[in-house]
Design a protein around this motif. Structure first.
Motif, short mmCIF file in Angstrom:
data_model
loop_
_atom_site.label_atom_id
_atom_site.label_comp_id
_atom_site.label_asym_id
_atom_site.label_seq_id
_atom_site.Cartn_x
_atom_site.Cartn_y
_atom_site.Cartn_z
N GLY A 44 -65.04 -6.76 -21.77
CA GLY A 44 -63.78 -7.46 -22.04
C GLY A 44 -62.93 -6.74 -23.06
N PHE A 45 -63.56 -6.23 -24.11
CA PHE A 45 -62.81 -5.53 -25.14
C PHE A 45 -62.22 -4.23 -24.60
N ILE A 46 -62.98 -3.52 -23.77
CA ILE A 46 -62.45 -2.28 -23.18
C ILE A 46 -61.29 -2.61 -22.24
N THR A 47 -61.43 -3.67 -21.45
CA THR A 47 -60.34 -4.09 -20.56
C THR A 47 -59.08 -4.36 -21.37
N TYR A 48 -59.23 -5.14 -22.42
CA TYR A 48 -58.08 -5.47 -23.28
C TYR A 48 -57.45 -4.20 -23.86
N SER A 49 -58.27 -3.29 -24.34
CA SER A 49 -57.76 -2.06 -24.95
C SER A 49 -57.00 -1.21 -23.94
N LEU A 50 -57.53 -1.12 -22.72
CA LEU A 50 -56.85 -0.33 -21.68
C LEU A 50 -55.51 -0.94 -21.32
N VAL A 51 -55.46 -2.26 -21.25
CA VAL A 51 -54.20 -2.95 -20.91
C VAL A 51 -53.21 -2.84 -22.06
N ARG A 52 -53.70 -2.98 -23.27
CA ARG A 52 -52.82 -2.94 -24.45
C ARG A 52 -52.17 -1.57 -24.62
N GLY A 53 -52.98 -0.53 -24.48
CA GLY A 53 -52.45 0.83 -24.61
C GLY A 53 -52.19 1.21 -26.06
N GLY A 54 -51.73 2.41 -26.24
CA GLY A 54 -51.46 2.93 -27.57
C GLY A 54 -52.64 3.73 -28.09
#
Length: 145
Positions: free
Chosen positions: A69-79
């Protein structure tokens, strides 16, 4: 509005931020999202119905769901910060898969039930061991872009 405000970053020589969720990153977001739901659903049901049977296995599946879940969030968030965080999480995920996979192969009796990472993710077509490697490759490429 001045001309420099209207000019795209590429035309002014500025480096545009790399969008982690585009191209192959979109496929990674999809896989990580599916694995988040799969691991979370599995662990929640197992913990509710029969936690005492295999608490270690069920907690490890819940940890896997949190990492996914955290990796998914990070990929979507970007930066850049999200990219670095996702890279660390992918490395931790790979370490978890390798440790749990080796443990379950060396001592199968240690786990009363399978985890997402058991036998290097054999129950999930080895995607749990392939996904962090692919993710780290994508995230390292994203740094260079």
């Amino acid at each position: 509005m001045t001309d420099t405000e209207r000019t795209p970053a590429a035309a002014t020589g500025e480096k545009q931020p790399f969008d982690l969720g585009t191209g192959p990153g979109r496929v990674l977001v999809w896989f990580y999202g599916v694995f988040t739901v799969a691991a979370a659903s599995r662990s929640i049901v197992q913990m509710i119905l029969d936690f005492g049977r295999a608490p270690l296995a069920y907690v490890l599946s819940a940890v896997a769901a949190l990492v996914y879940g955290f990796i998914t969030y990070s990929l979507v968030r970007g930066g850049e910060t999200a990219r670095r965080t996702a890279l660390v999480c992918c490395a931790a995920e790979l370490l978890g898969v390798l440790v749990v996979g080796t443990w379950t192969m060396a001592e199968p009796s240690a786990f009363a039930d399978a985890t997402v990472w058991s036998d290097f993710g054999m129950g999930y077509l080895f995607i749990p061991v392939i996904l962090p490697i692919t993710g780290m490759m994508w995230l390292r490429r994203a740094r260079k872009a």
